[in-house]
Design a protein around this motif. Sequence first.
Motif, PDB file in Angstrom:
ATOM      1  N   SER A   1      20.751  34.826  50.378  1.00  0.00           N
ATOM      2  CA  SER A   1      20.121  34.988  49.075  1.00  0.00           C
ATOM      3  C   SER A   1      20.366  36.371  48.488  1.00  0.00           C
ATOM      4  CB  SER A   1      18.616  34.732  49.172  1.00  0.00           C
ATOM      5  OG  SER A   1      18.366  33.416  49.562  1.00  0.00           O
ATOM      6  N   VAL A   2      20.353  37.395  49.326  1.00  0.00           N
ATOM      7  CA  VAL A   2      20.602  38.753  48.833  1.00  0.00           C
ATOM      8  C   VAL A   2      22.015  38.845  48.259  1.00  0.00           C
ATOM      9  CG1 VAL A   2      20.949  41.135  49.586  1.00  0.00           C
ATOM     10  CG2 VAL A   2      18.898  39.911  50.267  1.00  0.00           C
ATOM     11  N   VAL A   3      22.975  38.265  48.959  1.00  0.00           N
ATOM     12  CA  VAL A   3      24.360  38.305  48.478  1.00  0.00           C
ATOM     13  C   VAL A   3      24.492  37.524  47.169  1.00  0.00           C
ATOM     14  CG1 VAL A   3      26.726  37.595  48.993  1.00  0.00           C
ATOM     15  CG2 VAL A   3      25.316  38.639  50.778  1.00  0.00           C
ATOM     16  N   LEU A   4      23.955  36.314  47.131  1.00  0.00           N
ATOM     17  CA  LEU A   4      24.025  35.508  45.908  1.00  0.00           C
ATOM     18  C   LEU A   4      23.297  36.185  44.756  1.00  0.00           C
ATOM     19  CD1 LEU A   4      23.520  31.871  47.251  1.00  0.00           C
ATOM     20  CD2 LEU A   4      25.603  32.883  46.324  1.00  0.00           C
ATOM     21  N   TRP A   5      22.133  36.770  45.036  1.00  0.00           N
ATOM     22  CA  TRP A   5      21.359  37.459  44.001  1.00  0.00           C
ATOM     23  C   TRP A   5      22.145  38.640  43.437  1.00  0.00           C
ATOM     24  CZ3 TRP A   5      19.398  42.451  43.814  1.00  0.00           C
ATOM     25  CH2 TRP A   5      18.540  42.712  42.756  1.00  0.00           C
ATOM     26  N   ALA A   6      22.800  39.395  44.309  1.00  0.00           N
ATOM     27  CA  ALA A   6      23.579  40.546  43.851  1.00  0.00           C
ATOM     28  C   ALA A   6      24.721  40.102  42.940  1.00  0.00           C
ATOM     29  CB  ALA A   6      24.120  41.328  45.043  1.00  0.00           C
ATOM     30  N   VAL A   7      25.406  39.040  43.316  1.00  0.00           N
ATOM     31  CA  VAL A   7      26.522  38.546  42.501  1.00  0.00           C
ATOM     32  C   VAL A   7      26.021  38.021  41.158  1.00  0.00           C
ATOM     33  CG1 VAL A   7      28.292  36.758  42.354  1.00  0.00           C
ATOM     34  CG2 VAL A   7      27.995  38.044  44.470  1.00  0.00           C
ATOM     35  N   ILE A   8      24.979  37.206  41.184  1.00  0.00           N
ATOM     36  CA  ILE A   8      24.458  36.625  39.939  1.00  0.00           C
ATOM     37  C   ILE A   8      23.858  37.708  39.047  1.00  0.00           C
ATOM     38  CG2 ILE A   8      22.713  35.055  39.003  1.00  0.00           C
ATOM     39  CD1 ILE A   8      23.237  33.280  41.490  1.00  0.00           C
ATOM     40  N   SER A   9      23.162  38.668  39.636  1.00  0.00           N
ATOM     41  CA  SER A   9      22.602  39.774  38.849  1.00  0.00           C
ATOM     42  C   SER A   9      23.699  40.605  38.210  1.00  0.00           C
ATOM     43  CB  SER A   9      21.728  40.664  39.723  1.00  0.00           C
ATOM     44  OG  SER A   9      20.604  39.964  40.174  1.00  0.00           O
TER      45      SER A   9
ATOM     46  N   ASN B   1      14.770  42.757  33.491  1.00  0.00           N
ATOM     47  CA  ASN B   1      13.687  43.596  33.997  1.00  0.00           C
ATOM     48  C   ASN B   1      13.322  43.204  35.435  1.00  0.00           C
ATOM     49  OD1 ASN B   1      12.170  41.269  33.718  1.00  0.00           O
ATOM     50  ND2 ASN B   1      11.219  41.921  31.808  1.00  0.00           N
ATOM     51  N   VAL B   2      12.377  43.921  36.013  1.00  0.00           N
ATOM     52  CA  VAL B   2      12.026  43.725  37.421  1.00  0.00           C
ATOM     53  C   VAL B   2      11.470  42.325  37.661  1.00  0.00           C
ATOM     54  CG1 VAL B   2      10.537  44.562  39.280  1.00  0.00           C
ATOM     55  CG2 VAL B   2      11.600  46.185  37.728  1.00  0.00           C
TER      56      VAL B   2
END
Length: 90
Positions: free
Chosen positions: A60-68, A2-3
């Motif tokens: 962080s945006v790149v890592l967050w996208a991959v982990i998400s 969720n958000v």
Amino acid sequence: MNVTSAVVLFAVIWFMVLFVVLPLRLKTQGEDGHVVPGTPESAPVDPRIGPKVKLVTAISVVLWAVISAIILSGVVSITDLDISGWLGAP
């Protein structure tokens, strides 16, 4: 996910990357040879926080996208990470 989970994941990643990036290219007052009275020699001369925050956010945006994507795809779940067996078998 969720958000709220997405925001918390991003915040955790952002702060972890920040603590890795902060000491990079850091020049201390002791290395510069000019120590301001009342400050330690290890205080930074010019910490350049602005560019570091932009770099941290981009990483962080790149890592967050991959982990998400990994979490949402179901490749790795919380039961896969449960080494103690507290969550029970799937």
